[in-house]
Design a protein around this motif. Structure first.
Motif, short mmCIF file in Angstrom:
data_model
loop_
_atom_site.label_atom_id
_atom_site.label_comp_id
_atom_site.label_asym_id
_atom_site.label_seq_id
_atom_site.Cartn_x
_atom_site.Cartn_y
_atom_site.Cartn_z
N THR A 18 0.84 -1.19 0.00
CA THR A 18 0.00 0.00 0.00
C THR A 18 0.88 1.25 0.00
OG1 THR A 18 -0.06 -0.29 2.37
CG2 THR A 18 -2.02 -0.91 1.18
N ALA A 19 0.31 2.34 -0.45
CA ALA A 19 0.97 3.63 -0.32
C ALA A 19 0.59 4.17 1.05
CB ALA A 19 0.52 4.58 -1.42
N PRO A 20 1.54 4.28 1.98
CA PRO A 20 1.20 4.58 3.37
C PRO A 20 0.43 5.89 3.54
CG PRO A 20 3.54 4.14 3.13
CD PRO A 20 2.99 4.20 1.77
N LYS A 21 0.85 6.90 2.82
CA LYS A 21 0.27 8.22 3.03
C LYS A 21 -1.17 8.31 2.51
CE LYS A 21 0.83 12.37 4.44
NZ LYS A 21 1.07 12.67 5.83
N ARG A 58 5.72 7.04 17.73
CA ARG A 58 7.02 7.58 17.32
C ARG A 58 7.37 7.11 15.91
NH1 ARG A 58 8.23 6.37 22.95
NH2 ARG A 58 8.63 8.34 24.02
N LEU A 59 7.07 5.82 15.66
CA LEU A 59 7.49 5.26 14.38
C LEU A 59 6.69 5.79 13.19
CD1 LEU A 59 8.00 1.53 15.42
CD2 LEU A 59 9.76 3.20 14.83
N LEU A 87 4.28 -7.49 19.32
CA LEU A 87 3.07 -6.73 19.00
C LEU A 87 3.41 -5.56 18.08
CD1 LEU A 87 0.08 -5.85 19.53
CD2 LEU A 87 0.94 -4.58 21.50
N LEU A 88 4.45 -4.82 18.45
CA LEU A 88 4.83 -3.65 17.66
C LEU A 88 5.21 -4.05 16.24
CD1 LEU A 88 5.37 -0.61 17.90
CD2 LEU A 88 7.72 -1.14 18.55
N GLY A 89 6.02 -5.09 16.12
CA GLY A 89 6.44 -5.56 14.80
C GLY A 89 5.25 -6.03 13.97
N GLY A 90 4.36 -6.76 14.63
CA GLY A 90 3.17 -7.24 13.93
C GLY A 90 2.33 -6.09 13.41
N LEU A 91 2.18 -5.06 14.24
CA LEU A 91 1.35 -3.91 13.82
C LEU A 91 2.02 -3.15 12.68
CD1 LEU A 91 0.10 -2.64 17.29
CD2 LEU A 91 -1.25 -3.78 15.53
N LEU A 92 3.35 -3.08 12.71
CA LEU A 92 4.05 -2.42 11.59
C LEU A 92 3.80 -3.16 10.29
CD1 LEU A 92 7.47 -1.50 13.19
CD2 LEU A 92 5.65 0.06 12.52
N GLN A 93 3.80 -4.50 10.37
CA GLN A 93 3.49 -5.27 9.17
C GLN A 93 2.05 -5.06 8.75
OE1 GLN A 93 4.42 -9.30 10.22
NE2 GLN A 93 6.46 -9.15 9.33
N ALA A 94 1.17 -4.94 9.75
CA ALA A 94 -0.25 -4.78 9.43
C ALA A 94 -0.49 -3.53 8.60
CB ALA A 94 -1.07 -4.74 10.71
N CYS A 95 0.28 -2.48 8.85
CA CYS A 95 0.06 -1.26 8.06
C CYS A 95 1.10 -1.10 6.96
CB CYS A 95 -0.02 -0.03 8.96
SG CYS A 95 1.46 0.24 9.95
N TRP A 99 4.21 -0.84 6.97
CA TRP A 99 5.12 0.25 7.25
C TRP A 99 6.47 -0.30 7.72
CZ3 TRP A 99 5.73 4.77 5.65
CH2 TRP A 99 6.30 5.82 6.38
N HIS A 100 6.55 -1.64 7.84
CA HIS A 100 7.76 -2.22 8.42
C HIS A 100 8.98 -2.02 7.53
CE1 HIS A 100 5.79 -5.20 5.92
NE2 HIS A 100 6.92 -5.84 5.78
N ARG A 101 8.77 -2.06 6.22
CA ARG A 101 9.93 -1.90 5.33
C ARG A 101 10.56 -0.53 5.51
NH1 ARG A 101 7.10 -5.40 1.90
NH2 ARG A 101 5.62 -3.72 1.56
N THR A 102 9.70 0.49 5.66
CA THR A 102 10.21 1.85 5.83
C THR A 102 10.91 2.00 7.18
OG1 THR A 102 8.21 2.46 4.66
CG2 THR A 102 9.55 4.25 5.54
N VAL A 103 10.26 1.46 8.22
CA VAL A 103 10.82 1.61 9.56
C VAL A 103 12.17 0.92 9.68
CG1 VAL A 103 10.54 0.84 11.94
CG2 VAL A 103 8.66 1.95 10.76
#
Lengths: 502, 218
Positions: free
Chosen positions: A337-340, B21-22, B162-170, B172-176
């Protein structure tokens, strides 16, 4: 501690959630944008006449609407009962099993991409024609390319034409289409009204499959109502109402407007005039009576309507790619997905890529953008959605037949209408396959007329084989096919979904 | 104007704070995710905090069941628990409901704790709110910790699962994790899968909710 009733009254949570949801009319406008009324009346039907020389297109719209009405009864009833009712393949998976689900998904990807790319061709050609009329000469492929880029930007940054813009455009389109049609009907060729193109007899000859296939192309998009079931205020009523309202509105509009064109030209002349004038026909016929202003507005609205439909099918195709990527059925990259913007970026970029390649090929090889791109590909997409609807009807019947013992409300009517819809849509599909050369305006032995419908067979076979591979090598993916968003919890639910046959 | 308190080193922040924060830029405190998605993952994080403190469990039928009615120490968790005690719904309903309000609540908690400074800028027609970190090294700590542990192959604590799982859920983990390295991503997936059932269910349901948000018409 008080426990809430399932109904939203009394529950703060459910009331809060219901506040942001879609009502009947926003849903109607959302799905009608994909159906693009003025595109169908102004260019779909006229190109249909020109390419196929089959006159009975107006009555075919009515026949198709009846078949789709039958289809919608079971489809909407099933949407109410299964969670994560998304795309067609969810229904087919729940009804006929996972292998058919994957086959359906592959066919749907082909159909919606064909539809979108076809519309890109139409957008390029018709916009180029409009600009040419104002003294600006631009090649069609440049405009088509610009359209693709614009759709890509909208897709990735998730700018949807919002409900109000769509509603305004649609109402304007409808008004213009009706004004043109009334002008045409009040000035019939030879001074007498004729009903030849509305005669049911037109559906009995060997041209029936062709006319019905063209008609069904105009309705593609209204299956979207069920996709948004979870976003509606009251899934059990909103979806059903929106579906039938949309169906009735566009059936009436299509049949009336295309009949009006045939009245103004005379039924025996409509093919010749459509061949000569193409998408300009409906405007040319009405121009002497309605004034240049309405005609110019109509031409502009035709272009915006094409754009709205392009965007809508782009989003549909992108979401198919996204869901397949997220479920792990296809490459995971498609599910990014595109995050923004929370847009399905992987799917959106893939669809754009396909459109760019297609426009490039058509421009390079000099293929005709109106007949070979717009008409062939949208008809191919329409035929694919027809097959998907026939499959889904079968799935609805299978689903409700298994359910018969439990909660019985609406089961019998769903099975009955499902059988009728499956038979009707199946019959149209078979007729279309046999008539494909006529549908494309080709000689009976032209290989293209065999290759194009065979693409769906290839997609289905590929889907079945892929499902077999997944079952053997990636069982955790296989287990949750068609579970929609629930696939995320896949590794946790070891037992297969009770409603899914193996 | 609020002046950030001198806080020293913050190491054992609750998961929702770490997630907050992330998903904000360290440089200018701007939200980097779509607000809908940010709301959903923060809602998941707060429910996760309640699971970690033993107030809540997630049943196999996806229902959020309150197991301890002891008031949580934290005011935000307290208000979430109040909702959960008043009505009974599956997590699939709670997440979108909580998503409406939790972003502001977690942000206020961060401001109250002196971790970030709220700044509001007005432009022609828009109003932009940013949460600039008071301390750069605290702001960077969550991803530095995650990345370090994953690179070394250390086991993650439950709160980091939990935190890692939630990052994957959105997604966003690759960016973080600032890494194209597939191994880091795969290790994260593997580690997150080792979490207790309630956490894994919560993460899965959050991912499902995010997916629904991506596929919506509106």
């Amino acid at each position: 501690m008080s426990r809430s009733a399932p109904a939203s009254q009394g529950s703060v949570v459910l009331q809060t959630l219901a506040a942001g949801k879609l009502g009947v009319w926003p849903l109607v406008f959302t799905v009608l944008a994909a159906a693009a009324p003025l595109t169908v009346v102004g260019s779909g039907a006229t190109t249909g006449w020109a390419v196929t020389a089959v006159t009975g297109i107006p009555v075919a719209y009515i026949a198709v609407a009846i078949a789709l009405g039958l289809f919608a009864v079971g489809f909407v009833a099933m949407a109410r009962r299964i969670s994560h009712a998304g795309a067609f393949y969810t229904y087919v998976t729940r009804g006929l099993g996972r292998p058919f689900g994957v086959a359906t998904a592959f066919m749907a990807v082909l159909a919606y991409n064909a539809m979108q790319i076809g519309l890109v061709g139409g957008f390029g050609y018709i916009t180029a024609g409009f600009l040419d009329g104002h003294g600006i000469t631009v090649p069609w492929w440049l405009i088509a390319g610009a359209g693709v880029v614009l759709v890509a930007v909208f897709g990735v940054s998730r700018i949807d034409l919002n409900g109000k813009v769509l509603a305004t455009l649609l109402i304007a389109e409808t008004v213009v289409a009706l004004v043109l049609a009334i002008a045409q009907v009040t000035h019939p060729a030879g001074g007498t009204l004729t009903y030849t193109t509305l005669q049911p007899a037109g559906l009995l000859g060997d041209e029936a499959g062709t006319a019905l296939a063209i008609a069904i192309t105009g309705f593609v998009g209204i299956e979207g109502t069920a996709v948004f079931a979870e976003e509606t205020k009251d899934p059990s009523r909103t979806v059903a109402r929106a579906t039938f309202i949309a169906l009735a509105m566009i059936c009436g509009l299509y049949a009336f407007c295309t009949w009006a064109i045939s009245v103004a030209t005379g039924p025996d002349q409509v093919v010749a005039r459509a061949t000569a004038e193409g998408p300009e026909l409906t405007f040319n016929l009405a121009a002497p009576y309605v004034g240049a202003f309405i005609v110019t507005i109509g031409r502009l609205l035709l272009i915006t309507s094409l754009f709205a439909a392009m965007l809508s099918f782009h989003n549909t195709a992108a979401r198919y790619f996204y869901s397949l990527g997220r479920e792990g059925i296809l490459a995971r990259w498609l599910g990014t997905t595109a995050p923004k913007s929370k847009a399905p970026r992987g799917g959106s970029l893939t669809q754009t890529g396909l459109a760019v390649i297609a426009v490039g090929c058509y421009a390079w090889f000099g293929w005709d953008p109106l007949t070979q791109m717009f008409f062939w590909l949208t008809v191919l997409g329409g035929f694919g959605v027809l097959l998907l609807m026939a499959l889904t009807s079968t799935a609805v019947v299978a689903y409700f037949a298994r359910l018969r013992t439990g909660d019985a409300s609406g089961v019998t009517s769903s099975i009955l209408t499902g059988v009728l819809a499956a038979v009707a849509l199946g019959w149209i599909s078979v007729q279309t396959v046999f008539d494909f050369n006529r549908l494309l305006g080709l000689a009976p032995d032209d290989p293209v007329a065999r290759i194009l419908p065979a693409l769906y067979l290839a997609a289905a076979v590929a889907g079945l084989l892929w499902a077999g591979y997944l079952a053997a090598r990636r069982p955790h993916v296989y287990r949750v096919i068609g579970d929609g968003a629930a696939a995320a919890i896949a590794p946790l639910t070891a037992v297969p979904h009770p409603a899914v046959p193996r | 104007m609020l002046v950030p308190r001198a806080r020293g080193v913050v190491r054992n922040a609750p998961p929702a704070d770490d997630l907050f924060r992330l998903i904000h830029s360290e440089r200018d405190g701007q939200l980097l995710l779509h607000p809908d998605v940010a709301g959903l993952v923060l809602a998941g994080a707060l429910l996760g905090e309640l699971v970690l403190t033993g107030h809540l469990t997630i049943t196999a039928a996806y229902e959020a069941r309150v197991v301890s009615r002891m008031p949580p120490n934290d005011a935000v968790c307290h208000s979430v628990l109040d909702h959960l005690m008043r009505e009974t719904h599956p997590v699939t309903i709670w997440l979108p409901f909580l998503a409406h309000s939790v972003y502001g609540q977690v942000a206020d908690r961060m401001v109250r704790g002196g971790h970030v400074v709220r700044r509001e800028t007005r432009r022609l027609l828009t109003r932009r709110v940013t949460y600039r970190p008071a301390d750069m090294s605290n702001a960077a700590w969550p991803w530095a910790r995650l990345l370090n542990r994953l690179n070394r192959g250390d086991e993650l604590a439950t709160s980091d699962q939990l935190l890692g799982g939630l990052l994957q859920a959105c997604d966003w983990h690759r960016t973080v994790l600032q890494s194209r390295d597939i191994n880091v991503t795969e290790t994260l997936r593997y580690e997150a899968d080792k979490a207790p059932d309630a956490i894994r269910l919560l993460v899965g349901l959050t991912e499902a909710a995010v997916r629904n948000a991506v596929n919506t018409a509106t």
